[in-house]
Design a protein around this motif. Sequence first.
Motif, PDB file in Angstrom:
ATOM      1  N   PHE A  51       0.525  -1.094   0.040  1.00  0.00           N
ATOM      2  CA  PHE A  51       0.613  -0.254  -0.034  1.00  0.00           C
ATOM      3  C   PHE A  51       0.424   1.136  -0.056  1.00  0.00           C
ATOM      4  CE2 PHE A  51      -3.420  -2.812   2.109  1.00  0.00           C
ATOM      5  CZ  PHE A  51      -4.218  -2.808   1.003  1.00  0.00           C
ATOM      6  N   LEU A  52       2.314   1.043   0.978  1.00  0.00           N
ATOM      7  CA  LEU A  52       3.185   2.720   0.875  1.00  0.00           C
ATOM      8  C   LEU A  52       3.513   2.776  -0.964  1.00  0.00           C
ATOM      9  CD1 LEU A  52       4.031   1.574   4.541  1.00  0.00           C
ATOM     10  CD2 LEU A  52       2.920   3.706   3.646  1.00  0.00           C
ATOM     11  N   VAL A  53       3.731   1.460  -1.490  1.00  0.00           N
ATOM     12  CA  VAL A  53       4.415   1.968  -3.020  1.00  0.00           C
ATOM     13  C   VAL A  53       3.296   2.521  -3.524  1.00  0.00           C
ATOM     14  CG1 VAL A  53       4.554   0.947  -4.636  1.00  0.00           C
ATOM     15  CG2 VAL A  53       5.925  -0.057  -2.587  1.00  0.00           C
ATOM     16  N   THR A  54       2.570   2.407  -3.273  1.00  0.00           N
ATOM     17  CA  THR A  54       1.406   3.765  -3.880  1.00  0.00           C
ATOM     18  C   THR A  54       1.600   4.466  -3.786  1.00  0.00           C
ATOM     19  OG1 THR A  54      -0.895   2.774  -2.668  1.00  0.00           O
ATOM     20  CG2 THR A  54      -0.322   1.002  -4.381  1.00  0.00           C
ATOM     21  N   VAL A  55       1.725   4.982  -2.597  1.00  0.00           N
ATOM     22  CA  VAL A  55       1.682   6.776  -2.041  1.00  0.00           C
ATOM     23  C   VAL A  55       2.794   7.190  -1.236  1.00  0.00           C
ATOM     24  CG1 VAL A  55      -0.776   6.336  -0.658  1.00  0.00           C
ATOM     25  CG2 VAL A  55       1.220   5.725   0.491  1.00  0.00           C
ATOM     26  N   LEU A  56       4.224   6.337  -1.725  1.00  0.00           N
ATOM     27  CA  LEU A  56       5.106   7.253  -1.517  1.00  0.00           C
ATOM     28  C   LEU A  56       6.086   7.357  -2.784  1.00  0.00           C
ATOM     29  CD1 LEU A  56       5.522   5.247   2.291  1.00  0.00           C
ATOM     30  CD2 LEU A  56       4.818   7.706   1.276  1.00  0.00           C
ATOM     31  N   SER A  57       6.794   8.341  -2.750  1.00  0.00           N
ATOM     32  CA  SER A  57       7.824   7.893  -3.882  1.00  0.00           C
ATOM     33  C   SER A  57       8.747   7.152  -3.490  1.00  0.00           C
ATOM     34  CB  SER A  57       8.510   9.636  -3.614  1.00  0.00           C
ATOM     35  OG  SER A  57       9.137   9.886  -2.890  1.00  0.00           O
ATOM     36  N   ASN A  58       9.910   6.659  -4.968  1.00  0.00           N
ATOM     37  CA  ASN A  58      10.571   5.869  -4.281  1.00  0.00           C
ATOM     38  C   ASN A  58      11.526   6.045  -3.004  1.00  0.00           C
ATOM     39  OD1 ASN A  58      10.569   3.851  -5.872  1.00  0.00           O
ATOM     40  ND2 ASN A  58      12.118   4.291  -7.622  1.00  0.00           N
ATOM     41  N   SER A  59      11.990   7.794  -2.753  1.00  0.00           N
ATOM     42  CA  SER A  59      12.994   8.248  -2.283  1.00  0.00           C
ATOM     43  C   SER A  59      11.827   7.884  -0.626  1.00  0.00           C
ATOM     44  CB  SER A  59      13.050   9.723  -2.075  1.00  0.00           C
ATOM     45  OG  SER A  59      14.122  10.178  -1.019  1.00  0.00           O
ATOM     46  N   HIS A  60      10.826   8.602  -0.278  1.00  0.00           N
ATOM     47  CA  HIS A  60      10.532   8.185   0.635  1.00  0.00           C
ATOM     48  C   HIS A  60      10.186   7.023   1.071  1.00  0.00           C
ATOM     49  CE1 HIS A  60       8.456  12.419   1.637  1.00  0.00           C
ATOM     50  NE2 HIS A  60       9.837  12.361   1.649  1.00  0.00           N
ATOM     51  N   PHE A  61      10.342   5.736   0.244  1.00  0.00           N
ATOM     52  CA  PHE A  61      10.045   4.455   0.477  1.00  0.00           C
ATOM     53  C   PHE A  61      11.160   3.804   1.072  1.00  0.00           C
ATOM     54  CE2 PHE A  61       9.784  -0.458  -0.705  1.00  0.00           C
ATOM     55  CZ  PHE A  61       8.653  -0.139   0.524  1.00  0.00           C
ATOM     56  N   GLY A  62      12.617   4.528   0.428  1.00  0.00           N
ATOM     57  CA  GLY A  62      13.854   4.110   0.769  1.00  0.00           C
ATOM     58  C   GLY A  62      13.945   4.626   2.466  1.00  0.00           C
ATOM     59  N   ILE A  63      13.364   5.277   2.487  1.00  0.00           N
ATOM     60  CA  ILE A  63      12.969   6.316   4.097  1.00  0.00           C
ATOM     61  C   ILE A  63      12.580   5.040   4.664  1.00  0.00           C
ATOM     62  CG2 ILE A  63      12.961   8.067   5.867  1.00  0.00           C
ATOM     63  CD1 ILE A  63      13.077   9.846   3.647  1.00  0.00           C
ATOM     64  N   TYR A  64      11.220   4.682   4.144  1.00  0.00           N
ATOM     65  CA  TYR A  64       9.966   3.740   5.004  1.00  0.00           C
ATOM     66  C   TYR A  64      11.171   2.406   5.510  1.00  0.00           C
ATOM     67  CZ  TYR A  64       7.053  -0.056   5.404  1.00  0.00           C
ATOM     68  OH  TYR A  64       6.138  -0.948   6.040  1.00  0.00           O
ATOM     69  N   ASN A  65      11.633   1.597   3.723  1.00  0.00           N
ATOM     70  CA  ASN A  65      12.194   0.662   4.453  1.00  0.00           C
ATOM     71  C   ASN A  65      13.324   0.930   4.973  1.00  0.00           C
ATOM     72  OD1 ASN A  65      14.694  -1.523   2.791  1.00  0.00           O
ATOM     73  ND2 ASN A  65      12.391  -1.997   2.479  1.00  0.00           N
ATOM     74  N   LEU A  66      14.664   1.725   5.973  1.00  0.00           N
ATOM     75  CA  LEU A  66      16.124   1.794   6.664  1.00  0.00           C
ATOM     76  C   LEU A  66      14.864   1.223   8.073  1.00  0.00           C
ATOM     77  CD1 LEU A  66      18.287   1.525   6.478  1.00  0.00           C
ATOM     78  CD2 LEU A  66      17.980   4.687   6.833  1.00  0.00           C
ATOM     79  N   ASN A  67      13.530   2.242   8.500  1.00  0.00           N
ATOM     80  CA  ASN A  67      13.120   2.032   9.093  1.00  0.00           C
ATOM     81  C   ASN A  67      12.514   1.208  10.579  1.00  0.00           C
ATOM     82  OD1 ASN A  67      12.445   5.323  11.000  1.00  0.00           O
ATOM     83  ND2 ASN A  67      12.946   5.912   8.415  1.00  0.00           N
ATOM     84  N   MET A  68      11.914   0.027   8.886  1.00  0.00           N
ATOM     85  CA  MET A  68      11.405  -0.724   9.141  1.00  0.00           C
ATOM     86  C   MET A  68      12.256  -1.331   9.381  1.00  0.00           C
ATOM     87  SD  MET A  68      10.793  -3.759   7.187  1.00  0.00           S
ATOM     88  CE  MET A  68      10.952  -3.596   5.244  1.00  0.00           C
ATOM     89  N   HIS A  69      13.285  -1.619   8.410  1.00  0.00           N
ATOM     90  CA  HIS A  69      14.156  -2.804   9.001  1.00  0.00           C
ATOM     91  C   HIS A  69      14.804  -2.292  10.221  1.00  0.00           C
ATOM     92  CE1 HIS A  69      14.826  -5.208   5.090  1.00  0.00           C
ATOM     93  NE2 HIS A  69      14.707  -4.226   4.909  1.00  0.00           N
TER      94      HIS A  69
END
Length: 425
Positions: A242-260
């Motif tokens: 779902f987040l892929v559909t609302v976030l840019s690649n850059s913001h998804f990278g930030i989310y991914n780092l927080n998620m890890h």
Amino acid sequence: MFISLQKEILWSTVVQILGKGLQIAIGIVTVKGVTTILGTENYGLYGKISEFSLFFATAANLGIFGNTVRRLSLEPKNAQLFGNALLLRLFTGMLFLGLGWIFALLTIEDPIFLLGTLFFMSSLLLDLMTTVCDALLQAHYKMGRATLALLLGRLTNLAVIGALSSTLNNTPEDFNLSLFLLGPLLAALVTLGLSFLFARQILKPKWTLNKTLLKDLFLSSLPFGIINILNNLYFRFLPGAFLVTVLSNSHFGIYNLNMHLSATLSILSTFFMFSVLPKLEQSLKKNDLKAAKLLYQSAKRILGLAALALVGLGTWLGPWALSLVSNKDFLDPETWFFLPLLLILTGVSYFYDLALLTLFALKDELWWMKREVLALSIGLLFGLSIVLLPHSTGLASVLILTGAIVAEGSIAFLGMRRIKKHLSA
């Protein structure tokens, strides 16, 4: 006697936590190298490759690790069980990960994504094999050896990343991205080799293919495997999708780092509960409900305190921790809420692990599996609600992550109520 059981459980947990601390230290240097070279945009693609691959690895898990720990706790010298569990893990891993890569080949045109997926899925297949060796070591309370193997694997990954960082600075970033996934592949190979050698010192696997045992092991693992898939859907993969559909690649990278970061912390309750599981199984086999209840209540208190500390200290120290493994581009004020929400989700997952593995020991996983459908429905409802907020990326992201928290919390609450009835009988 109960004190000695507690010491075994605590030692098994502590050695894994200490090992995890060293892994985190190694990981800080590793991730720092990756994020520095790739940047937020390419790290976002890196995260999408790992999430895509992990979905199929989760499906391939099929509950075999947990079931093997349970079975070997009751039959610690069953060499045929150990050998057939390894074979079953190999067959199912190749099937699901192979299907995942074929799916990627047919539907994705990006050659970097395809090559990265091939490397990462290969490393995940080796990791799946390692879990069977770890199940044997867990059943014998020898997790120090498993931790050592994992640490040496992480050092291998660090060495590969360091070599690539020093030699690929003048090549295109996209080419760097696919090669950076060679690190996890070589690390998984080293970890599997060492884990198998350590496990073999305790019990040499008997490789005779036993169709009846394979079938029984597969079918008895399946409910736990389905539970694992459903939980990962609303806990990790659907929020990510779902987040892929609302976030840019850059913001998804930030989310991914927080998620890890939060995913790393979520493993602590898994370590603890899988250390509790063998003794809980043995208490229940003897029909000693008093000892089982004491184990459960002690675990509940410990995990409750750990969850509170996680959310409090994690929210305070999280930005500093993220700064160690990235640069200022990964600390965007627009995404400040990612970490607190993910830490709350992780804290709730501690109670999920407590309830799930206790009911697993009580042979009540079918009841739990039915409730997973309810939790998945809750997560889906929150995720789908973002269609009502097409112009609010921040609010949509908060709703998606809140859905995962509510879904995880609901089933953990229901599970603990069910355990209370079991242990009060």
